[in-house]
Design an enzyme around this catalytic site. Structure first.
Site, PDB file in Angstrom:
ATOM      1  CD  GLN A   1      -5.688  -7.652 -11.290  1.00 54.18           C
ATOM      2  OE1 GLN A   1      -6.646  -7.949 -10.582  1.00 54.18           O
ATOM      3  NE2 GLN A   1      -5.235  -6.402 -11.373  1.00 54.18           N
TER       4      GLN A   1
ATOM      5  CD  GLN B   1      -8.736  -1.483 -11.507  1.00 52.24           C
ATOM      6  OE1 GLN B   1      -8.172  -2.511 -11.783  1.00 52.24           O
ATOM      7  NE2 GLN B   1      -8.443  -0.782 -10.417  1.00 52.24           N
TER       8      GLN B   1
ATOM      9  N   GLY C   1      -9.232   4.349  -7.682  1.00 49.74           N
ATOM     10  CA  GLY C   1      -8.423   5.527  -7.995  1.00 49.74           C
ATOM     11  C   GLY C   1      -8.530   5.915  -9.469  1.00 49.74           C
TER      12      GLY C   1
ATOM     13  CG  HIS D   1      -3.300   1.328  -2.155  1.00 53.76           C
ATOM     14  ND1 HIS D   1      -1.957   1.187  -2.344  1.00 53.76           N
ATOM     15  CD2 HIS D   1      -3.913   0.596  -3.126  1.00 53.76           C
ATOM     16  CE1 HIS D   1      -1.743   0.400  -3.387  1.00 53.76           C
ATOM     17  NE2 HIS D   1      -2.898   0.030  -3.878  1.00 53.76           N
TER      18      HIS D   1
ATOM     19  CG  LEU E   1      -1.801  -1.237   1.367  1.00 59.24           C
ATOM     20  CD1 LEU E   1      -2.629  -1.162   2.638  1.00 59.24           C
ATOM     21  CD2 LEU E   1      -2.698  -1.402   0.139  1.00 59.24           C
TER      22      LEU E   1
ATOM     23  CE  LYS F   1      -0.538   4.923 -11.674  1.00 59.31           C
ATOM     24  NZ  LYS F   1      -0.836   3.521 -11.912  1.00 59.31           N
ATOM     25  CG  ASP F   2      -5.103   1.717 -11.884  1.00 60.27           C
ATOM     26  OD1 ASP F   2      -4.138   1.615 -12.657  1.00 60.27           O
ATOM     27  OD2 ASP F   2      -4.984   1.558 -10.658  1.00 60.27           O
TER      28      ASP F   2
ATOM     29  CB  SER G   1       2.255  -1.414  -5.908  1.00 59.96           C
ATOM     30  OG  SER G   1       1.137  -1.051  -5.143  1.00 59.96           O
ATOM     31  NE  ARG G   2       1.844  -2.691 -12.447  1.00 59.17           N
ATOM     32  CZ  ARG G   2       1.890  -3.974 -12.762  1.00 59.17           C
ATOM     33  NH1 ARG G   2       3.034  -4.526 -13.061  1.00 59.17           N
ATOM     34  NH2 ARG G   2       0.789  -4.701 -12.782  1.00 59.17           N
TER      35      ARG G   2
HETATM   36  O1  PAF Z   1      -6.329  -1.828  -8.858  1.00 58.82           O
HETATM   37  C1  PAF Z   1      -5.981  -2.895  -8.307  1.00 58.82           C
HETATM   38  O2  PAF Z   1      -5.148  -2.908  -7.400  1.00 58.82           O
HETATM   39  C2  PAF Z   1      -6.594  -4.210  -8.783  1.00 58.82           C
HETATM   40  O3  PAF Z   1      -6.814  -4.204 -10.147  1.00 58.82           O
HETATM   41  C3  PAF Z   1      -7.867  -4.601  -8.011  1.00 58.82           C
HETATM   42  C4  PAF Z   1      -8.987  -3.617  -8.266  1.00 58.82           C
HETATM   43  C5  PAF Z   1      -7.572  -4.694  -6.523  1.00 58.82           C
HETATM   44  C6  PAF Z   1      -8.354  -5.977  -8.476  1.00 58.82           C
HETATM   45  O4  PAF Z   1      -7.399  -6.964  -8.258  1.00 58.82           O
END
Ligand code: PAF
Length: 290
Positions: A70, A162, A156, A46, A42, A158-159, A195-196
């Site tokens: 994923q 998603q 977020g 987050h 985290l 950021k994604d 995190s990357r």
């Molecule tokens: O954004 C992430 O960290 C992941 O894609 C999630 C939403 C936790 C699903 O594994």
């Protein structure tokens, strides 16, 4: 298996079994629950989601699960950073009530064969670059929603894609859950928290601010009146291509809801890009509007 982390001196509830999460979640049926899904390791990004969930709900739940479905590259899954003890302490400090840290077998038991696919908005950008990625995300988030059954969930910006996919999925599958998208949190030099970032060698870490600078340059052009999406893309690409360690994966100027590439930006656009630094792939985005 379930456990609570007395050994780590953590007082919130931390479980791996689904039945324990459901028991705690429904122990106060009238309480509102906010839920933040994570893959752990985290950072402030987050924690900003957790903080918002804390403000808007009676109880807060978080999941920590590195979701194998994923990841399309086995190496990417193997090198995904983790530090559970640190994560739990951070969550406890934020006043989180309940954490789900399941095993892979709990989420995907032997014989598992059900997947969730969101069809159109996953065909482009991250979905095109990472086949199967959003099928894995949609599947695991569906399962997380079913286990926690929260009132609100926090993702977020950021994604960005998603967030669009999860909103679409929640609406299409009639989840009675409000999907809230929170702003990107950045390091002081502008790099979006991820995190990357921990996997970037120092020289690449210094150069990684180019994503932010590329987005800012395109945003400035837009604010100066430029509406030609190709010129905005070329500006971002030019900045990334001038950086020695960076390799551009894509740049995009798309509609923020449909994610279709724009020729001309009318009112709003999602500027986004993905860039490799060796094998570390970073993404970032900004929404522009007049
Ligand atoms: O954004 C992430 O960290 C992941 O894609 C999630 C939403 C936790 C699903 O594994």
């Amino acid at each position: 298996m379930s456990f609570n982390l007395l050994t780590l001196n953590v007082c919130m509830d931390v479980f791996s079994a689904i039945a324990d999460i459901r028991r705690v979640r429904w122990s106060e049926p009238r309480a509102t629950w906010g839920f933040v899904p994570t893959m752990g390791f985290l950072h402030e990004g987050h924690l900003s989601l957790v903080h918002r969930a804390r403000q808007e709900n009676d109880r807060v739940g978080v999941s920590i699960f590195v979701n194998p479905t994923q990841f399309n590259e086995p190496d990417d899954l193997a090198t995904y950073p983790s530090d559970l003890d640190r994560d739990l302490r951070l969550l406890e400090n934020e006043g989180v009530d309940l954490v789900w840290n399941p095993s892979q077998d709990t989420v995907y038991p032997p014989g598992y064969e059900t997947y969730v696919e969101v069809t159109e908005v996953t065909k482009v950008l991250e979905g095109a670059a990472r086949p199967g990625f959003f099928r894995g995300v949609a599947t695991v988030v569906t399962k997380l929603f079913n286990v926690f059954q929260p009132n609100r969930t926090y993702f977020g910006q950021k994604d960005a894609q998603q967030a669009v996919v999860i909103r679409r999925m929640a609406a299409d599958l009639n989840f009675p859950i409000e999907v809230i998208v929170c702003p990107t949190i950045r390091e002081p030099d502008g790099l979006a928290m991820s995190s990357r970032n921990a996997n970037l060698p120092p020289a690449a870490r210094r150069e990684a601010t180019c994503l932010y600078h590329a987005l800012l340059a395109a945003k400035e052009l837009f604010e100066g009146g430029e509406r030609d999406a190709e010129r905005l893309r070329a500006t971002m690409a030019g900045i990334i291509n001038a950086v020695e360690l960076a390799r551009l994966d894509y740049v995009s100027v798309a509609h923020p809801d449909t994610l279709q590439e724009q020729a001309v930006v009318h009112d709003r656009a999602l500027l986004s890009l993905a860039v490799f630094f060796n094998d570390v792939r970073l993404i970032d985005n900004m929404v522009v509007e007049r």
